[in-house]
Design an enzyme around this catalytic site. Structure first.
Site, PDB file in Angstrom:
ATOM      1  N   HIS A  22      46.905  35.594  28.123  1.00 24.87           N
ATOM      2  CA  HIS A  22      47.050  34.225  28.602  1.00 24.87           C
ATOM      3  C   HIS A  22      48.448  34.067  29.184  1.00 24.87           C
ATOM      4  O   HIS A  22      49.336  34.855  28.904  1.00 24.87           O
ATOM      5  CB  HIS A  22      46.837  33.227  27.462  1.00 24.87           C
ATOM      6  CG  HIS A  22      47.857  33.386  26.377  1.00 24.87           C
ATOM      7  ND1 HIS A  22      47.700  34.284  25.341  1.00 24.87           N
ATOM      8  CD2 HIS A  22      49.074  32.817  26.194  1.00 24.87           C
ATOM      9  CE1 HIS A  22      48.774  34.235  24.560  1.00 24.87           C
ATOM     10  NE2 HIS A  22      49.632  33.359  25.057  1.00 24.87           N
ATOM     11  N   HIS A  36      54.878  34.945  32.493  1.00 25.26           N
ATOM     12  CA  HIS A  36      54.578  36.366  32.268  1.00 25.26           C
ATOM     13  C   HIS A  36      53.393  36.486  31.323  1.00 25.26           C
ATOM     14  O   HIS A  36      53.039  35.534  30.631  1.00 25.26           O
ATOM     15  CB  HIS A  36      55.800  37.086  31.683  1.00 25.26           C
ATOM     16  CG  HIS A  36      56.186  36.591  30.329  1.00 25.26           C
ATOM     17  ND1 HIS A  36      56.968  35.479  30.138  1.00 25.26           N
ATOM     18  CD2 HIS A  36      55.880  37.038  29.084  1.00 25.26           C
ATOM     19  CE1 HIS A  36      57.132  35.261  28.840  1.00 25.26           C
ATOM     20  NE2 HIS A  36      56.470  36.196  28.180  1.00 25.26           N
TER      21      HIS A  36
END
Length: 190
Positions: free
Chosen positions: A40, A125
């Site tokens: 995620h 990220h």
């Protein structure tokens, strides 16, 4: 409930993360690896929040994000955060995207209105692993890993619960806020 707000990255990104993890393992890295199914893009950590307050937050987010434009993100290169000259976290970057920055600003606005603490530094990220051991020449090894450029669509954000266990963290969607309008409350025992 330990929780965070994030974007689900989809199956293609999950498979790419699993491939990167396998390469790192073969090179001798040891870590708390993020299973591909847990991949995620975190928008904001919330820490421990009562379910009722989390539901209010999800309701407010859903209203605020109604009509937000669907957009795409693209995965970038492998990177890392260092601690004492060793990699602490290895991650896959996300290419810069103004719409993602706008989404982060909208989420931050709702969090601030509800007196949630907000982080100043948003560095998008996808975490691959939290390192426990890195082999000698780790820097050179990381440079050899190429990541596939994957474009994925974003049309919602979700509030996740983070459940810690001996096997590592497991993430479960609690609420999903669709940009088209609407709040989904996911069924769970809790």
């Amino acid at each position: 409930m330990r929780s965070f707000i994030a974007i689900d990255t989809g199956q293609q990104v999950q498979m790419m993360i699993e491939s990167v993890v396998e390469k790192l393992k073969r090179m001798g890295f040891r870590a708390s690896w993020v299973p591909g199914g847990n991949s995620h893009l975190t928008i904001s950590f919330l820490d421990s929040v009562e379910l009722q307050r989390l539901e209010l937050l999800a309701t407010m987010l859903s209203k605020r994000l109604r009509g937000f434009p669907t957009f795409t993100l693209e995965t970038g290169k492998l990177g890392y955060f260092k601690h004492k000259e060793l990699p602490k976290v290895v991650w896959i970057g996300i290419e810069r995207n103004q719409t993602l920055s706008n989404l982060h600003r909208e989420v931050r606005s709702v969090l601030e209105s509800m007196s949630f603490p907000v982080e100043d530094n948003f560095r998008p990220h996808l975490t691959v692993g939290r390192m426990k051991f890195s082999p000698p020449l780790w820097h050179k090894f990381l440079e050899t890993i190429e990541t596939e450029k994957i474009v994925f669509q974003v049309n919602e954000v979700s509030v996740f619960e983070s459940i810690l266990s001996r096997e590592g963290a497991k993430y479960r969607k609690v609420f999903t806020c669709s940009f088209e309008g609407g709040l989904i409350k996911h069924d769970f025992q809790g």
